[in-house]
Enzyme design. Structure first.
Site, mmCIF file in Angstrom:
data_model
loop_
_atom_site.group_PDB
_atom_site.id
_atom_site.type_symbol
_atom_site.label_atom_id
_atom_site.label_comp_id
_atom_site.label_asym_id
_atom_site.label_seq_id
_atom_site.Cartn_x
_atom_site.Cartn_y
_atom_site.Cartn_z
ATOM 1 N N ASP A 65 -3.801 2.184 -12.366
ATOM 2 C CA ASP A 65 -3.669 0.818 -11.854
ATOM 3 C C ASP A 65 -2.360 0.180 -12.292
ATOM 4 O O ASP A 65 -2.047 0.169 -13.485
ATOM 5 C CB ASP A 65 -4.843 -0.022 -12.359
ATOM 6 C CG ASP A 65 -4.857 -1.421 -11.762
ATOM 7 O OD1 ASP A 65 -4.415 -1.575 -10.613
ATOM 8 O OD2 ASP A 65 -5.307 -2.348 -12.442
ATOM 9 N N ASP A 87 0.837 -5.763 -5.935
ATOM 10 C CA ASP A 87 -0.266 -5.173 -6.689
ATOM 11 C C ASP A 87 -0.907 -4.049 -5.890
ATOM 12 O O ASP A 87 -1.315 -4.239 -4.749
ATOM 13 C CB ASP A 87 -1.297 -6.260 -7.006
ATOM 14 C CG ASP A 87 -2.487 -5.738 -7.786
ATOM 15 O OD1 ASP A 87 -2.280 -4.919 -8.697
ATOM 16 O OD2 ASP A 87 -3.618 -6.164 -7.497
#
Length: 455
Positions: free
Chosen positions: A135, A336
């Protein structure tokens, strides 16, 4: 936890040799890697597959798209709370690290959603490989560890046993890595009576991991990449982590995998998020700078671990949206990998929605779907979606294809604008990044885009 890359989005990476998804059905990018192309002094390169691709070596079960959007919304709310330096509803671990420590309370901090890159990493001596969520919005890496004093979720393969690794070492409470946990996780560290550092990693969907901070050998392919990889050895791991063993962070923090690999491979990584009909990649290290157009990373006092950029304009059919420049600059923007749907400043989103409605006026409107309120009868392929461009400071532009603008929802008879209004923070999500080369060059403080990244 990404590209989960477990429950909320991203891409899944699995490599056959020791090395390194939130919901991810209809375009919530969980991707898998089944081949390590190379690992040398300049970088490491993986092939990525969409989780529902017939070529995927480790497909994750599908969630409904409404569930994906629900997780996505939780991630966004957590990011907003993180930028306010506040927390969401606290999670609490019942972990009692007997006989070394007391019960550890948790509060929500770092947000991962439920999906990100998933890859295999090799850990310990002898080397054992583990499937990990990756992530860009998280810093601390962790994986489940035996004896799982409180709770371990079901994972692919055996749980890591630190006692079986000849190179595992605990991190003491006085070590700088222990003191760095607050900036990495937004949760303070704790200390066991045996002077072992205790980490607390909590996420926007109320998932969390609590355990001991440790060091061990990390292998990528057949090569030992780090002799002293710092990570969390989880004893209480609860939430939406799928079948992964844990999570690897690529955020801008000294405890992230990216920062720990930087002295050897350089402080940059790049990826292309594929469709089900293509393959993509994740690379850590060197890249071809000539192929990208760049926008500077923006410094922000809100959170120095996230990747901030400056969105300066959106065009539809070649025309600028009729909004003030301050409509863009008034809301901080991050890029993101773990957020699916792009969030735009409210004034910008309203203008974009109006422009799309005008362009598709011959198509019948459909009811709103979860957080998506601009919907039509039909599909992306059957709708005449206009060209939409997202322009960033410095001129870097994402020239979006119809699949980056609209998204088909569960029943495949409705397609919706794949954007939503932002709250405190605007977010460039992974639906809009799909099929683009995206490079994060932390050393030069810039992010680059290039079309045609996936093969």
């Amino acid at each position: 936890m990404g590209l989960l890359l477990l429950v909320t989005t991203s891409f899944l990476l699995t490599v056959a040799s020791p090395l390194r998804d939130v919901p991810a059905p209809a375009d919530a990018f969980v991707f898998a890697v089944n081949r390590l192309h190379h690992l040398n002094s300049t970088g490491v390169h993986f092939t990525l597959h969409h989780p529902r691709s017939p070529c995927s070596p480790a497909p994750f079960p599908s969630l409904s798209f409404s569930a994906i959007l629900s997780h996505d919304d939780a991630r966004v709310r957590s990011l907003a709370a993180r930028l306010r330096n506040t927390t969401l509803a606290p999670s609490r671990s019942s972990l009692i690290l007997h006989p070394d420590a007391a019960s550890i309370p948790l509060s929500s901090g770092t947000s991962v959603g439920v999906g990100n890159y998933v890859t295999r990493v090799g850990l310990g001596t002898p080397v054992t490989s583990y499937v990990m969520v990756v992530d860009t919005g998280s810093s601390l890496s962790w994986l489940q560890c035996s004896p799982c004093r409180v709770s371990c979720h079901s994972q692919v393969g055996a749980v890591f046993d630190p006692a079986a690794s000849a190179t595992y070492r605990s991190v003491s409470c006085s070590a700088p890595e222990c003191h760095g946990l607050l900036s990495a996780t937004l949760n303070p560290s704790s200390c066991s009576v045996a002077n072992v550092c205790i980490y607390q990693a909590s996420y926007g969907d109320t998932s969390f991991s609590v355990g001991y901070l440790g060091k061990d050998s990390l292998s990528l392919g057949s090569t030992r990449a780090l002799a002293d990889f710092v990570y969390g050895c989880g004893q209480d791991n609860e939430g939406l982590f799928g079948k992964s063993a844990g999570l690897i962070g690529l955020a801008r923090n000294k405890l992230s995998l990216l920062s720990q690999l930087a002295p050897r491979l350089g402080h940059s990584f790049s990826y292309c998020l594929p469709t089900m009909a293509s393959t993509g990649y994740l690379s850590i290290g060197s890249y071809n700078p000539a192929q990208f157009s760049y926008t500077p990373m923006v410094s922000s006092s809100l959170d120095d671990t996230l990747y901030f950029v400056s969105l300066t304009g959106v065009t539809v059919g070649g025309k600028n949206l009729p909004v003030r420049a301050s409509a863009y600059s008034g809301t901080p923007t991050i890029i993101d990998s773990g957020t699916v749907i792009t969030r735009l400043p409210p004034e910008v989103y309203t203008a974009l929605s109006n422009a799309i409605v005008a362009a598709l006026k011959r198509y019948k409107r459909a009811p709103a779907y979860s957080i998506l309120d601009t919907c039509f009868r039909g599909t992306v392929k059957t709708s005449g979606v206009p060209a939409v461009n997202m322009v960033f400071e410095g001129g870097a532009t994402l020239k979006l294809a119809p699949r980056n603008v609209m998204i088909d929802v569960d029943d495949a008879t409705t397609t919706c604008l794949a954007f939503a209004p932002a709250g405190r923070v605007a977010i460039i999500g992974n639906r809009q990044q799909q099929t683009f080369n995206v490079v994060y060059d932390v050393a030069k403080s810039r992010i680059g885009f290039a079309a045609g990244g996936c093969s």
